[in-house]
Design a protein around this motif. Structure first.
Motif, PDB file in Angstrom:
ATOM      1  N   ARG A 200       0.824  -1.204   0.000  1.00 30.69           N
ATOM      2  CA  ARG A 200       0.000   0.000   0.000  1.00 30.69           C
ATOM      3  C   ARG A 200       0.868   1.269   0.000  1.00 30.69           C
ATOM      4  O   ARG A 200       0.616   2.215  -0.750  1.00 30.69           O
ATOM      5  CB  ARG A 200      -0.884  -0.020   1.249  1.00 30.69           C
ATOM      6  N   LEU A 201       1.910   1.273   0.821  1.00 27.93           N
ATOM      7  CA  LEU A 201       2.809   2.440   0.906  1.00 27.93           C
ATOM      8  C   LEU A 201       3.487   2.695  -0.442  1.00 27.93           C
ATOM      9  O   LEU A 201       3.640   3.847  -0.867  1.00 27.93           O
ATOM     10  CB  LEU A 201       3.872   2.217   1.993  1.00 27.93           C
ATOM     11  N   GLU A 202       3.877   1.619  -1.121  1.00 28.82           N
ATOM     12  CA  GLU A 202       4.545   1.770  -2.425  1.00 28.82           C
ATOM     13  C   GLU A 202       3.595   2.388  -3.444  1.00 28.82           C
ATOM     14  O   GLU A 202       4.006   3.194  -4.278  1.00 28.82           O
ATOM     15  CB  GLU A 202       5.053   0.411  -2.921  1.00 28.82           C
ATOM     16  N   MET A 203       2.323   2.024  -3.377  1.00 25.93           N
ATOM     17  CA  MET A 203       1.351   2.638  -4.292  1.00 25.93           C
ATOM     18  C   MET A 203       1.096   4.098  -3.899  1.00 25.93           C
ATOM     19  O   MET A 203       1.007   4.972  -4.762  1.00 25.93           O
ATOM     20  CB  MET A 203       0.042   1.849  -4.266  1.00 25.93           C
ATOM     21  N   LEU A 204       0.966   4.344  -2.589  1.00 24.26           N
ATOM     22  CA  LEU A 204       0.618   5.693  -2.129  1.00 24.26           C
ATOM     23  C   LEU A 204       1.678   6.731  -2.499  1.00 24.26           C
ATOM     24  O   LEU A 204       1.357   7.896  -2.709  1.00 24.26           O
ATOM     25  CB  LEU A 204       0.369   5.698  -0.617  1.00 24.26           C
ATOM     26  N   ARG A 205       2.936   6.310  -2.593  1.00 25.33           N
ATOM     27  CA  ARG A 205       3.978   7.287  -2.952  1.00 25.33           C
ATOM     28  C   ARG A 205       3.973   7.569  -4.451  1.00 25.33           C
ATOM     29  O   ARG A 205       4.673   8.442  -4.934  1.00 25.33           O
ATOM     30  CB  ARG A 205       5.354   6.805  -2.518  1.00 25.33           C
ATOM     31  N   ASN A 206       3.216   6.778  -5.230  1.00 25.37           N
ATOM     32  CA  ASN A 206       3.228   6.882  -6.683  1.00 25.37           C
ATOM     33  C   ASN A 206       1.797   6.952  -7.234  1.00 25.37           C
ATOM     34  O   ASN A 206       1.373   6.102  -7.995  1.00 25.37           O
ATOM     35  CB  ASN A 206       3.991   5.684  -7.260  1.00 25.37           C
ATOM     36  N   GLY A 208      -0.997   6.172  -6.161  1.00 27.41           N
ATOM     37  CA  GLY A 208      -1.926   5.071  -5.901  1.00 27.41           C
ATOM     38  C   GLY A 208      -1.917   4.037  -7.009  1.00 27.41           C
ATOM     39  O   GLY A 208      -2.787   3.164  -7.077  1.00 27.41           O
ATOM     40  N   ILE A 209      -0.882   4.114  -7.885  1.00 31.05           N
ATOM     41  CA  ILE A 209      -0.769   3.215  -9.041  1.00 31.05           C
ATOM     42  C   ILE A 209      -0.066   1.917  -8.636  1.00 31.05           C
ATOM     43  O   ILE A 209       0.879   1.943  -7.840  1.00 31.05           O
ATOM     44  CB  ILE A 209       0.004   3.942 -10.177  1.00 31.05           C
ATOM     45  N   ASP A 210      -0.531   0.796  -9.199  1.00 34.38           N
ATOM     46  CA  ASP A 210      -0.043  -0.506  -8.714  1.00 34.38           C
ATOM     47  C   ASP A 210       1.226  -1.015  -9.410  1.00 34.38           C
ATOM     48  O   ASP A 210       1.767  -2.026  -9.016  1.00 34.38           O
ATOM     49  CB  ASP A 210      -1.157  -1.569  -8.789  1.00 34.38           C
ATOM     50  N   ARG A 211       1.705  -0.338 -10.469  1.00 27.80           N
ATOM     51  CA  ARG A 211       2.975  -0.757 -11.072  1.00 27.80           C
ATOM     52  C   ARG A 211       3.808   0.471 -11.403  1.00 27.80           C
ATOM     53  O   ARG A 211       3.316   1.403 -12.030  1.00 27.80           O
ATOM     54  CB  ARG A 211       2.732  -1.577 -12.343  1.00 27.80           C
ATOM     55  N   SER A 212       5.072   0.449 -11.015  1.00 26.17           N
ATOM     56  CA  SER A 212       5.916   1.622 -11.241  1.00 26.17           C
ATOM     57  C   SER A 212       6.372   1.669 -12.697  1.00 26.17           C
ATOM     58  O   SER A 212       6.295   0.675 -13.423  1.00 26.17           O
ATOM     59  CB  SER A 212       7.142   1.558 -10.329  1.00 26.17           C
ATOM     60  N   ALA A 213       6.875   2.824 -13.128  1.00 29.59           N
ATOM     61  CA  ALA A 213       7.402   2.980 -14.489  1.00 29.59           C
ATOM     62  C   ALA A 213       8.552   1.999 -14.720  1.00 29.59           C
ATOM     63  O   ALA A 213       8.698   1.443 -15.814  1.00 29.59           O
ATOM     64  CB  ALA A 213       7.879   4.420 -14.687  1.00 29.59           C
ATOM     65  N   PHE A 214       9.348   1.764 -13.677  1.00 27.11           N
ATOM     66  CA  PHE A 214      10.473   0.824 -13.765  1.00 27.11           C
ATOM     67  C   PHE A 214       9.952  -0.587 -14.058  1.00 27.11           C
ATOM     68  O   PHE A 214      10.461  -1.289 -14.941  1.00 27.11           O
ATOM     69  CB  PHE A 214      11.256   0.853 -12.445  1.00 27.11           C
ATOM     70  N   ALA A 215       8.879  -0.983 -13.357  1.00 23.84           N
ATOM     71  CA  ALA A 215       8.305  -2.317 -13.541  1.00 23.84           C
ATOM     72  C   ALA A 215       7.664  -2.464 -14.922  1.00 23.84           C
ATOM     73  O   ALA A 215       7.499  -3.568 -15.423  1.00 23.84           O
ATOM     74  CB  ALA A 215       7.267  -2.588 -12.449  1.00 23.84           C
ATOM     75  N   ALA A 224      -0.203  -1.633 -19.088  1.00 22.46           N
ATOM     76  CA  ALA A 224      -1.361  -1.503 -18.207  1.00 22.46           C
ATOM     77  C   ALA A 224      -0.990  -1.278 -16.743  1.00 22.46           C
ATOM     78  O   ALA A 224       0.018  -1.780 -16.262  1.00 22.46           O
ATOM     79  CB  ALA A 224      -2.227  -2.760 -18.320  1.00 22.46           C
ATOM     80  N   TYR A 225      -1.797  -0.465 -16.084  1.00 21.83           N
ATOM     81  CA  TYR A 225      -1.710  -0.316 -14.627  1.00 21.83           C
ATOM     82  C   TYR A 225      -3.065   0.118 -14.112  1.00 21.83           C
ATOM     83  O   TYR A 225      -3.902   0.609 -14.868  1.00 21.83           O
ATOM     84  CB  TYR A 225      -0.620   0.681 -14.215  1.00 21.83           C
ATOM     85  N   ASP A 226      -3.256  -0.100 -12.835  1.00 19.69           N
ATOM     86  CA  ASP A 226      -4.495   0.346 -12.200  1.00 19.69           C
ATOM     87  C   ASP A 226      -4.150   1.407 -11.162  1.00 19.69           C
ATOM     88  O   ASP A 226      -3.028   1.432 -10.640  1.00 19.69           O
ATOM     89  CB  ASP A 226      -5.180  -0.855 -11.525  1.00 19.69           C
ATOM     90  N   MET A 227      -5.100   2.303 -10.866  1.00 15.88           N
ATOM     91  CA  MET A 227      -4.942   3.234  -9.748  1.00 15.88           C
ATOM     92  C   MET A 227      -5.924   2.811  -8.670  1.00 15.88           C
ATOM     93  O   MET A 227      -7.131   2.845  -8.879  1.00 15.88           O
ATOM     94  CB  MET A 227      -5.224   4.681 -10.196  1.00 15.88           C
ATOM     95  N   LYS A 228      -5.381   2.403  -7.518  1.00 20.41           N
ATOM     96  CA  LYS A 228      -6.230   1.798  -6.491  1.00 20.41           C
ATOM     97  C   LYS A 228      -6.514   2.731  -5.309  1.00 20.41           C
ATOM     98  O   LYS A 228      -7.443   2.498  -4.555  1.00 20.41           O
ATOM     99  CB  LYS A 228      -5.561   0.528  -5.968  1.00 20.41           C
ATOM    100  N   TYR A 229      -5.661   3.709  -5.109  1.00 22.39           N
ATOM    101  CA  TYR A 229      -5.813   4.663  -3.996  1.00 22.39           C
ATOM    102  C   TYR A 229      -5.612   6.067  -4.529  1.00 22.39           C
ATOM    103  O   TYR A 229      -5.025   6.235  -5.599  1.00 22.39           O
ATOM    104  CB  TYR A 229      -4.766   4.394  -2.899  1.00 22.39           C
TER     105      TYR A 229
END
Ligand code: PLP
Length: 373
Positions: A200-206, A208-215, A224-229
């Motif tokens: 959750r913290l990793e998404m919140l800093r970015n 609320g997206i579940d996959r980083s640009a690096f990933a 594809a990515y989702d925004m969850k928060y």
């Protein structure tokens, strides 16, 4: 003027920054994970999430708890405003508990008194780098099903009852501002043992997206990515992370020098009847972010002005939170409800303390403090 605090940056810190700036990933790249692993290795925590400030770290730590609006979070009034602002950012209510005079830390007995059916979390601060009574606070939180967040912005490298700060609370927050133990310019981190909170913290800093640009950057990966928060951009850059890794290698040296200066102050000032010196509770190791004294029979503001006049960058940590106009308008708290915070605030002074301070500067401070007003 001898400042109250300042950074110490070495050639190899600059080299580390330069290497990253000349590479491919200057933000959201591999140095972030490396810095997070180094923070875990140093503190014994299992997960770390690096962000762009201690304030951002506090904000997402509180947000990650997903508490219902209006929940109460018990915290100390004797801290920097960022601590309790993180509660307000998340539409929760800060409830202040008075401190213990000797350590200036939140008093566990006062925490117990403030618990209501709306209380959901406790947010402590290890004032000056001296850990709170974490064993007791952990017990209170467990007994009342409260989350425990530790603002350890003063306490990188400290320990309590033989356990490192970073392993006590559900989430522990550090800052890498230039006045703190190590610096990345601006920067911070949340440490936790909980993989679900980490995600959750990793998404919140970015955002609320579940996959980083690096990933999402490799040849086999999709867009594809989702925004969850409702997250934000709280990302640290890779060159700051590289500086953090390099600074962290010097933490032991920095801590040792801070402790040495604190010992010298205590030895030289212990004979002065006008000063109450700071103590370290048995079982704690102190990170000595600040060396604070309480004045007896001397007016604090007059002392402050005189020392600044003598070239000593004394400071006051902190103006109690409930005294600020924003908080007064919001919560209308009375200073009379916090007698120990008021007493400490009226008498406290921070002396200059930073690893780069020379022995000569330490002696100049001692001399200036020892002269009559
Ligand atoms: C420094 C500090 C913060 C804020 O950290 P930043 O990195 O400056 O945002 C929060 N709480 C305490 C107790 C601090 O000392």
């Amino acid at each position: 003027m001898i400042p109250y605090a300042r950074q110490w940056i070495f050639d190899d810190d600059l080299e580390a920054v330069r290497d990253v700036l000349q590479g491919d990933w200057i933000t959201t790249g591999p140095k972030i994970g490396e810095f997070e692993e180094a923070l875990c290795a140093r503190t014994g925590s299992s997960h770390a999430v690096a962000v762009n400030s201690g304030t951002s770290a506090l904000d997402i730590a509180v947000q990650a708890l997903e508490l219902p609006p209006g929940s109460e979070v018990i915290t100390t009034p004797f801290t920097f405003v960022a601590t309790s602002n993180a509660i307000l950012y998340n539409r929760l209510k800060p409830v202040f508990a008075d401190i213990d005079r000797e350590t200036r830390n939140i008093d566990p007995d006062r925490i117990r008194e403030q618990i209501t059916e709306k209380t959901r979390a406790v947010l402590t601060v290890d004032f000056a780098g001296h850990p709170c009574r974490n064993d007791e606070i952990r017990e209170i939180c467990d007994a009342h099903s409260l989350a425990f967040i530790e603002d350890a912005c003063h306490a990188l490298g400290a320990s309590c009852g033989g356990r490192m700060i970073g392993t006590w609370a559900d989430m522990t927050v550090f800052s890498f501002h230039p006045v703190k133990h190590i610096t990345t310019g601006e920067g911070g981190a949340v440490l936790t043992g909980d993989p679900r909170l980490t995600e959750r913290l990793e998404m919140l800093r970015n955002h609320g997206i579940d996959r980083s640009a690096f990933a999402r950057s490799g040849p086999g990966s999709g867009y594809a990515y989702d925004m969850k928060y409702l997250g934000r951009n709280y990302r640290l850059t890779d060159f700051q992370a590289a500086m953090g890794i390099s600074q962290l290698r010097k933490l032991d040296r920095f801590l040792e020098r801070r402790a040495e200066i604190a010992r010298r102050y205590s030895e030289a000032l212990s004979g002065l009847p006008s000063l109450e010196l700071p103590a370290t509770r048995a079982g704690n190791t102190h990170a000595w972010h600040l060396y604070t004294v309480l004045l007896k029979g001397i007016e604090r503001d007059a002392f402050f002005r005189e020392m600044r006049g003598r070239g000593i960058g004394v400071n006051v940590h902190y103006i109690p939170i409930y005294r600020f106009s924003y908080y007064r308008a919001l919560l209308n708290l009375s200073p009379r409800d916090f007698p120990r915070t008021e007493d400490v605030f009226s008498r406290i002074i921070s002396l200059p303390l930073y690893p780069r301070m020379t022995d000569g500067e330490v002696e100049r401070v001692i001399e200036a403090i020892s002269l009559p007003l």
